[in-house]
Scaffold this motif. Structure first.
Motif, PDB file in Angstrom:
ATOM      1  N   ARG A 112     -54.290  46.254  56.034  1.00 58.89           N
ATOM      2  CA  ARG A 112     -53.776  45.321  55.021  1.00 58.89           C
ATOM      3  C   ARG A 112     -52.561  45.987  54.379  1.00 58.89           C
ATOM      4  N   GLY A 113     -51.604  45.176  53.983  1.00 56.50           N
ATOM      5  CA  GLY A 113     -50.369  45.717  53.429  1.00 56.50           C
ATOM      6  C   GLY A 113     -49.394  46.023  54.556  1.00 56.50           C
ATOM      7  N   LYS A 114     -48.142  46.066  54.197  1.00 55.66           N
ATOM      8  CA  LYS A 114     -47.109  46.248  55.224  1.00 55.66           C
ATOM      9  C   LYS A 114     -46.146  47.391  54.927  1.00 55.66           C
ATOM     10  N   ARG A 115     -45.763  47.538  53.691  1.00 57.41           N
ATOM     11  CA  ARG A 115     -44.649  48.432  53.366  1.00 57.41           C
ATOM     12  C   ARG A 115     -45.157  49.642  52.583  1.00 57.41           C
ATOM     13  N   ILE A 116     -44.858  50.830  53.102  1.00 56.54           N
ATOM     14  CA  ILE A 116     -45.359  52.061  52.493  1.00 56.54           C
ATOM     15  C   ILE A 116     -44.182  52.970  52.166  1.00 56.54           C
ATOM     16  N   GLY A 117     -44.184  53.495  50.953  1.00 51.98           N
ATOM     17  CA  GLY A 117     -43.237  54.531  50.586  1.00 51.98           C
ATOM     18  C   GLY A 117     -43.885  55.889  50.798  1.00 51.98           C
ATOM     19  N   TYR A 118     -43.168  56.793  51.462  1.00 55.16           N
ATOM     20  CA  TYR A 118     -43.748  58.099  51.781  1.00 55.16           C
ATOM     21  C   TYR A 118     -42.900  59.183  51.127  1.00 55.16           C
ATOM     22  N   ILE A 119     -43.482  59.868  50.127  1.00 51.94           N
ATOM     23  CA  ILE A 119     -42.793  60.956  49.445  1.00 51.94           C
ATOM     24  C   ILE A 119     -42.868  62.188  50.340  1.00 51.94           C
ATOM     25  N   VAL A 120     -41.729  62.649  50.796  1.00 52.60           N
ATOM     26  CA  VAL A 120     -41.691  63.719  51.783  1.00 52.60           C
ATOM     27  C   VAL A 120     -42.067  65.046  51.120  1.00 52.60           C
ATOM     28  N   GLY A 121     -43.030  65.745  51.737  1.00 54.94           N
ATOM     29  CA  GLY A 121     -43.474  67.026  51.207  1.00 54.94           C
ATOM     30  C   GLY A 121     -42.993  68.174  52.064  1.00 54.94           C
ATOM     31  N   ALA A 122     -43.924  69.085  52.359  1.00 57.43           N
ATOM     32  CA  ALA A 122     -43.564  70.274  53.133  1.00 57.43           C
ATOM     33  C   ALA A 122     -43.298  69.940  54.597  1.00 57.43           C
ATOM     34  N   GLY A 123     -43.732  68.783  55.055  1.00 57.33           N
ATOM     35  CA  GLY A 123     -43.500  68.387  56.443  1.00 57.33           C
ATOM     36  C   GLY A 123     -44.804  68.058  57.136  1.00 57.33           C
ATOM     37  N   ASP A 124     -44.904  66.868  57.689  1.00 57.13           N
ATOM     38  CA  ASP A 124     -46.083  66.473  58.456  1.00 57.13           C
ATOM     39  C   ASP A 124     -45.711  65.273  59.322  1.00 57.13           C
ATOM     40  N   LYS A 125     -46.628  64.862  60.165  1.00 57.48           N
ATOM     41  CA  LYS A 125     -46.367  63.762  61.095  1.00 57.48           C
ATOM     42  C   LYS A 125     -47.100  62.487  60.699  1.00 57.48           C
ATOM     43  N   VAL A 126     -47.501  62.409  59.435  1.00 60.76           N
ATOM     44  CA  VAL A 126     -48.209  61.225  58.967  1.00 60.76           C
ATOM     45  C   VAL A 126     -47.329  59.977  59.011  1.00 60.76           C
ATOM     46  N   PRO A 127     -46.046  60.032  58.645  1.00 54.10           N
ATOM     47  CA  PRO A 127     -45.242  58.806  58.716  1.00 54.10           C
ATOM     48  C   PRO A 127     -45.220  58.176  60.109  1.00 54.10           C
ATOM     49  N   LEU A 128     -45.139  58.993  61.151  1.00 55.63           N
ATOM     50  CA  LEU A 128     -45.153  58.459  62.512  1.00 55.63           C
ATOM     51  C   LEU A 128     -46.475  57.768  62.801  1.00 55.63           C
ATOM     52  N   ALA A 129     -47.568  58.363  62.336  1.00 49.13           N
ATOM     53  CA  ALA A 129     -48.878  57.749  62.536  1.00 49.13           C
ATOM     54  C   ALA A 129     -48.971  56.415  61.802  1.00 49.13           C
ATOM     55  N   LEU A 130     -48.409  56.353  60.604  1.00 46.56           N
ATOM     56  CA  LEU A 130     -48.425  55.100  59.854  1.00 46.56           C
ATOM     57  C   LEU A 130     -47.666  54.007  60.602  1.00 46.56           C
ATOM     58  N   GLU A 131     -46.561  54.373  61.224  1.00 43.77           N
ATOM     59  CA  GLU A 131     -45.813  53.392  62.009  1.00 43.77           C
ATOM     60  C   GLU A 131     -46.623  52.917  63.203  1.00 43.77           C
ATOM     61  N   LYS A 132     -47.373  53.837  63.822  1.00 49.29           N
ATOM     62  CA  LYS A 132     -48.239  53.437  64.935  1.00 49.29           C
ATOM     63  C   LYS A 132     -49.301  52.442  64.469  1.00 49.29           C
ATOM     64  N   MET A 133     -49.701  52.539  63.209  1.00 51.13           N
ATOM     65  CA  MET A 133     -50.700  51.634  62.653  1.00 51.13           C
ATOM     66  C   MET A 133     -50.103  50.269  62.328  1.00 51.13           C
ATOM     67  N   GLY A 134     -48.782  50.153  62.380  1.00 46.01           N
ATOM     68  CA  GLY A 134     -48.134  48.872  62.144  1.00 46.01           C
ATOM     69  C   GLY A 134     -47.449  48.738  60.807  1.00 46.01           C
TER      70      GLY A 134
END
Length: 828
Positions: free
Chosen positions: A616-638
């Protein structure tokens, strides 16, 4: 030639450097004095950053002992402050950071085959994954090869070091202290080395935080002195060394003044007056070496700091005297040291470089050699050797005149690609698989691209070994040297290495073949399965691949229907008259300014995981930290993901985001986040959803971070057993029910750990959702806490989403989707 280079692997690991290093007269003088010191010490601990850099600097540059650091692991399982690399990539970075540190403090670097699988609370858990006997064999091998008179451990065997890896490293050192001297232990090593008994094994007691293990009845001495030849204290050198651990944020201030180190014997006898008590560290330990010592003393007495080249004839005399001695460990070590000093004191410049970053198999490469006799000693260049190329020169080296030679060499298909040696074979769960005994222990190896240059100096022939490097000029950083990388003629990559599928499990894979030289051809021939019994339907357009130009590409589309979770490796084959060649390697490159460029290869492969996921929900703001691959995973989730740095956080209307997620350690690395606490809380209060992933503390430097709407602290608590039972403390909470029903099965298949850096001292406004504990420990309920604030939600989670999502763990995707949906209305 290759056999010769193999025997040099351990030497090369310590001598091949990131850049062309210059040596001062002061360092040459210390090297001269070191020729008279025949003692060695090996420091043993678990990870990069565990070593005592001040002690290493003191032992290496004050006492002038041959000094080494054996890190049991390469630090693969830690966190990364400077980027998103994890696992083996982080281990590659930390390997180079350790080598950078050793170039400063003067010690040598070694490793075992153990893989850092993450935080461990007990040595028993550690050994269950490492294969204790395998890693013990590695420690014994390094001891037998290095032949330390004294061995020092950072941690005790009794557990005060905390981390299970720490205690395990001390246990291994203790057992290896005895096993190295026993010819019945690991006898296969004795083809290359002899049993070795160190004089003593000491524990370097410490005072870390609230844990003080030092005692006044322990042996102690001051390592905080000042070296006037180098113009630095050992605390200053140590700070420069330790600050190379940049991926861990371990920059430290320089220290000056007295610094006592404490030691307790755990093997052999306790010293009373000196670390090397009862150890002969002079030339008397080598029979017949009296003349050598006299010649070294004469060279020291006659050293001229303004004209170090005047010592070259005396050093050549020392070299000849050493050559006349019978073969022995110290004779060979001092021969190598003397040769290096001759090169340094003479001022001779020797380099082999290319203007191209890659050597392509099946193609040619132009290599440039430059020699310069900068101080005008008596020297002549005799020959150059590089793989199949040999050139006789017989050229007198005139003072301060460049002798430049360029040769175009063919790179054979048989030359190995530039793969870190410990990644050449598939690894076990807790260790790398390296089967060549001579490779084990080395920080890194260089089998190819090694040039040897024969130079006659003062009538004596010397062979200098130099790696061929890629040399270029950066418009900002100036002249730089980087490793020369050997690449296959064709690279193969996939568009997505992780494919999440639903229902019929059909997915598309797009392969991209890239030519790295002209006229490369082949055809798609095979696909190998991790699970060969899996049902598979694979459709692609069969065609030959022919790429005519350098860097030209072509794509091959594939449709796959998978029967179950699986991995697929792709390959392009071509037949030749002599062998079957194939192209199936994907190139990975890691670039940071403080270490050499890193290159490694993996098979071109895809991991497929079935995922029953509702979002549920579409648009996510991601505050960049030390570095991780979570944003890519979120895109895979749609989801649509917008990366938020300070400018974006300041300018954007946050209510446009269905959720805002902070990256790992965002509050530790971004001091500016404190300025936006009120804005973030207003976003939550107005119906937003803020999810904060783990931080290591509530501090941003000296300032306490404002993180949530209600108070909580961040602890060191974690659940290291990735299979630990997860119990739901609030099973009716929306985060466990909407839009995905979360069950115990969603915690199957987690990797490395469940969670890290839990909340503590939690305000009563928070609700806890899960309870976990490691074996033998009490339950902890603060790995995931949620609070309603105004119309919205705030979540702090220590759950290791940053590891689970890239690993394709379905339950982690489902639970994160539920956290994102907390402010979404349930659809009826």
């Amino acid at each position: 030639m290759k056999k010769y280079l193999l025997t040099l692997s351990l030497i090369l690991s310590a001598t091949i450097s990131f850049s062309q290093l210059s040596t001062t007269s002061g360092e040459v003088y210390l090297g001269l004095r070191k020729l008279n010191v025949l003692g060695s010490v090996l420091y043993i601990a678990a990870h990069p950053d565990d070593e005592n850099t001040r002690l290493l600097a003191y032992l290496s540059k004050d006492r002038l002992y041959r000094t080494g650091y054996l890190s049991i692991t390469r630090g693969d399982g830690g966190q990364n402050l400077i980027g998103e690399e994890q696992g083996i990539e982080l281990g590659l970075i930390r390997t180079q950071e350790l080598l950078a540190a050793r170039r400063i403090d003067g010690a040598e670097q070694f490793f075992t085959r153990a893989y850092d699988f993450g935080y461990s609370k007990t040595p028993e858990e550690t050994f269950a994954k490492w294969n204790k006997e395998k890693i013990l064999a590695d420690v014994v091998w390094v001891i037998r090869s290095f032949r330390p008179d004294v061995i020092i451990t950072r941690f005790p065997t009794t557990g005060e070091g905390g981390h299970g890896h720490h205690t395990a490293s001390a246990i291994l050192a203790s057992e290896a202290f005895a096993a190295a001297a026993d010819p019945t232990k690991f006898p296969e090593q004795l083809k290359y080395v002899q049993p070795w008994q160190a004089k003593r094994l000491l524990w370097n007691a410490f005072n870390f935080g609230s844990t003080n293990t030092t005692r006044e009845d322990q042996f102690k001495f001051d390592v905080g002195g000042y070296n006037p030849v180098l113009g630095k204290s050992y605390g200053e050198i140590a700070a420069e060394s330790r600050s190379q651990h940049k991926s861990q944020g371990f920059g430290v201030p320089r220290s000056r003044g007295e610094a006592l180190e404490y030691f307790k014997a755990i093997g052999g006898n306790q010293p009373t007056t000196d670390l090397f008590e009862e150890v002969n560290t002079h030339w008397k330990r080598v029979p017949g070496a009296e003349a050598v010592e006299q010649k070294i003393n004469a060279a020291i007495a006659g050293f001229d700091f303004l004209q170090p080249q005047k010592s070259v004839p005396a050093l050549v005399d020392v070299y000849r005297a050493l050559k006349a001695l019978p073969e022995s460990y110290w004779r060979n070590k001092k021969l190598e040291e003397t040769k290096n000093l001759i090169e340094q004191a003479s001022g001779i410049w020797i380099e082999a470089f290319t203007s191209q970053p890659y050597a392509i198999k099946g193609d040619s490469l132009r290599v440039n050699f430059v020699l310069n006799n900068r101080l005008g000693i008596q020297a002549s260049a005799e020959a150059l050797h590089l793989d199949s190329f040999d050139s006789t020169l017989s050229a007198t080296l005139a003072k301060n005149k460049n002798l430049s030679i360029s040769k175009t060499l063919f790179i054979p298909e048989s030359m190995p690609s530039s793969q870190p040696y410990w990644l050449s074979a598939p690894m076990d769960e807790g260790s790398f698989n390296v089967t060549d005994q001579k490779e084990i222990g080395a920080a890194e190896l260089a089998y190819s691209n090694i040039a040897t240059i024969d130079i006659t100096i003062e009538g004596e022939k010397f062979t200098f070994i130099k790696p061929v490097k890629y040399k270029f000029t950066d418009p900002v950083r100036g002249e730089l040297y980087q490793p020369l990388v050997v690449l296959p003629a064709m690279l193969l990559s996939v568009d997505e290495e992780l494919q999440l599928t639903k229902g019929d499990r059909k997915f598309s894979v797009q392969l991209t073949a890239q030519a790295r030289r002209k006229n490369v051809s082949g055809y798609v021939r095979s696909i190998s399965l991790k699970d060969p019994d899996s049902q598979l339907s694979w459709k692609y357009v069969p065609r030959n691949i022919s790429l005519q130009e350098v860097n030209s590409t072509t794509t091959i589309d594939n449709q796959i229907s998978a029967g179950r979770d699986n991995e697929y490796s792709f390959m392009i084959r071509r037949d030749s008259s002599t062998e079957m060649l194939h192209y199936g390697q994907s190139l990975h490159e890691i670039r940071y300014d403080h270490i050499p460029y890193i290159t490694y290869f993996t098979p071109a492969k895809v991991k497929n995981v079935k995922l029953d996921l509702q979002t549920r929900g579409k648009r996510i703001g991601y505050i960049v930290g030390a570095g991780d691959k979570v944003p890519l995973a979120l895109e895979k989730m749609g989801y649509e993901v917008v990366l938020l740095y300070e400018k974006e956080l300041a300018r954007n209307n946050l209510q446009q985001f269905d959720a805002i997620i902070s990256g790992v350690r965002a509050y530790n690395t971004n001091a500016w986040l404190n300025k936006y606490h009120a804005k973030l809380m207003k976003y939550v209060e107005n119906g937003g959803n803020l999810i904060v992933q783990y931080n290591t503390s509530n501090q941003i430097g000296p300032v306490r971070a404002k993180i949530g709407p209600y108070n909580f602290n961040i602890s060191r608590n974690r659940i290291t057993d990735e299979k630990a039972e997860v119990r739901f403390t609030n099973p009716g909470h929306p985060a466990l029910n909407f839009p995905n029903k979360i069950s115990a099965a969603d915690f199957d298949g987690w990797v490395q750990e469940r969670s890290i850096y839990h909340a503590a001292d939690v305000d009563s406004s928070f609700q806890t959702l899960v309870a976990m504990n490691d074996p033998g420990e009490k339950e902890d309920r603060n790995g995931l806490i949620v609070a309603k604030y105004g119309k919205g939600y705030f979540t702090y989670t220590g759950l290791a989403f940053f590891r689970q999502l890239p690993a394709g763990v379905p339950g982690a995707y489902r639970l994160l989707a539920n956290l994102i949906a907390l402010n979404q209305k349930k659809e009826m």
